[in-house]
Design a protein around this motif. Structure first.
Motif, mmCIF file in Angstrom:
data_model
loop_
_atom_site.group_PDB
_atom_site.id
_atom_site.type_symbol
_atom_site.label_atom_id
_atom_site.label_comp_id
_atom_site.label_asym_id
_atom_site.label_seq_id
_atom_site.Cartn_x
_atom_site.Cartn_y
_atom_site.Cartn_z
ATOM 1 N N UNK A 99 -19.901 58.270 -68.320
ATOM 2 C CA UNK A 99 -19.474 59.614 -67.933
ATOM 3 C C UNK A 99 -20.618 60.601 -68.066
ATOM 4 N N UNK A 100 -21.357 60.501 -69.139
ATOM 5 C CA UNK A 100 -22.495 61.392 -69.367
ATOM 6 C C UNK A 100 -23.570 61.173 -68.309
ATOM 7 N N UNK A 101 -23.833 59.930 -67.955
ATOM 8 C CA UNK A 101 -24.821 59.620 -66.918
ATOM 9 C C UNK A 101 -24.394 60.248 -65.591
ATOM 10 N N UNK A 102 -23.117 60.125 -65.267
ATOM 11 C CA UNK A 102 -22.605 60.708 -64.028
ATOM 12 C C UNK A 102 -22.825 62.225 -64.018
ATOM 13 N N UNK A 103 -22.509 62.883 -65.125
ATOM 14 C CA UNK A 103 -22.678 64.338 -65.224
ATOM 15 C C UNK A 103 -24.153 64.731 -65.130
ATOM 16 N N UNK A 104 -25.014 63.943 -65.756
ATOM 17 C CA UNK A 104 -26.445 64.230 -65.681
ATOM 18 C C UNK A 104 -26.968 64.099 -64.250
ATOM 19 N N UNK A 105 -26.501 63.090 -63.528
ATOM 20 C CA UNK A 105 -26.922 62.911 -62.133
ATOM 21 C C UNK A 105 -26.489 64.101 -61.287
ATOM 22 N N UNK A 106 -25.286 64.584 -61.521
ATOM 23 C CA UNK A 106 -24.799 65.755 -60.803
ATOM 24 C C UNK A 106 -25.617 66.993 -61.161
ATOM 25 N N UNK A 107 -25.992 67.102 -62.414
ATOM 26 C CA UNK A 107 -26.818 68.223 -62.865
ATOM 27 C C UNK A 107 -28.174 68.203 -62.163
ATOM 28 N N UNK A 108 -28.773 67.026 -62.079
ATOM 29 C CA UNK A 108 -30.072 66.898 -61.401
ATOM 30 C C UNK A 108 -29.931 67.324 -59.938
ATOM 31 N N UNK A 109 -28.876 66.853 -59.262
ATOM 32 C CA UNK A 109 -28.662 67.232 -57.862
ATOM 33 C C UNK A 109 -28.549 68.744 -57.722
ATOM 34 N N UNK A 110 -27.778 69.351 -58.606
ATOM 35 C CA UNK A 110 -27.571 70.796 -58.560
ATOM 36 C C UNK A 110 -28.870 71.545 -58.782
ATOM 37 N N UNK A 111 -29.599 71.164 -59.813
ATOM 38 C CA UNK A 111 -30.848 71.866 -60.126
ATOM 39 C C UNK A 111 -31.898 71.675 -59.034
ATOM 40 N N UNK A 112 -31.975 70.465 -58.492
ATOM 41 C CA UNK A 112 -32.948 70.211 -57.426
ATOM 42 C C UNK A 112 -32.566 70.946 -56.137
ATOM 43 N N UNK A 113 -31.291 71.232 -55.977
ATOM 44 C CA UNK A 113 -30.826 71.918 -54.781
ATOM 45 C C UNK A 113 -30.954 73.428 -54.843
ATOM 46 N N UNK A 114 -31.284 73.944 -55.991
ATOM 47 C CA UNK A 114 -31.440 75.394 -56.128
ATOM 48 C C UNK A 114 -32.642 75.886 -55.346
ATOM 49 N N UNK A 115 -32.567 77.140 -54.947
ATOM 50 C CA UNK A 115 -33.617 77.731 -54.123
ATOM 51 C C UNK A 115 -34.996 77.651 -54.777
ATOM 52 N N UNK A 116 -35.068 77.967 -56.054
ATOM 53 C CA UNK A 116 -36.345 77.910 -56.776
ATOM 54 C C UNK A 116 -36.291 76.792 -57.813
ATOM 55 N N UNK A 117 -36.157 75.566 -57.304
ATOM 56 C CA UNK A 117 -35.969 74.424 -58.202
ATOM 57 C C UNK A 117 -37.142 74.210 -59.160
ATOM 58 N N UNK A 118 -38.327 74.685 -58.813
ATOM 59 C CA UNK A 118 -39.480 74.534 -59.708
ATOM 60 C C UNK A 118 -39.261 75.244 -61.037
ATOM 61 N N UNK A 119 -38.449 76.273 -61.040
ATOM 62 C CA UNK A 119 -38.140 77.001 -62.273
ATOM 63 C C UNK A 119 -37.378 76.116 -63.256
ATOM 64 N N UNK A 120 -36.734 75.076 -62.729
ATOM 65 C CA UNK A 120 -35.897 74.194 -63.547
ATOM 66 C C UNK A 120 -36.551 72.843 -63.789
ATOM 67 N N UNK A 121 -37.852 72.771 -63.548
ATOM 68 C CA UNK A 121 -38.567 71.491 -63.639
ATOM 69 C C UNK A 121 -38.379 70.804 -64.979
ATOM 70 N N UNK A 122 -38.463 71.548 -66.079
ATOM 71 C CA UNK A 122 -38.334 70.917 -67.400
ATOM 72 C C UNK A 122 -36.918 70.393 -67.629
ATOM 73 N N UNK A 123 -35.910 71.142 -67.165
ATOM 74 C CA UNK A 123 -34.524 70.676 -67.316
ATOM 75 C C UNK A 123 -34.271 69.438 -66.462
#
Length: 66
Positions: A18-42
């Motif tokens: 379940x945690x892996x699934x949530x993390x994958x969704x988080x990565x998709x969301x953060x990478x899809x943001x307009x300024x995804x470079x701001x979230x590089x560390x996350x």
């Protein structure tokens, strides 16, 4: 070494999956943001956790098979 019951291992496996699934969704969301470079560390942290939790799942699965 601690011996875990099959029930405990299956529950851990379920929770980690379940945690892996949530993390994958988080990565998709953060990478899809307009300024995804701001979230590089996350993004990097989430991707590393996915790898580590996947390793834990593999070890649990191996333990369940034995």
């Amino acid at each position: 070494m601690i011996n875990y019951s099959e029930t405990e291992l299956n529950e851990a496996k379920r929770q980690i999956a379940s945690t892996v699934h949530k993390l994958k969704e988080t990565v998709k969301t953060l990478e899809g943001k307009e300024q995804s470079q701001r979230y590089r560390s996350q993004i990097t942290l989430a991707k590393r956790r996915i790898v580590e939790f996947t390793l834990a799942l593999d070890l649990i699965e191996e333990k369940l098979m034995n």
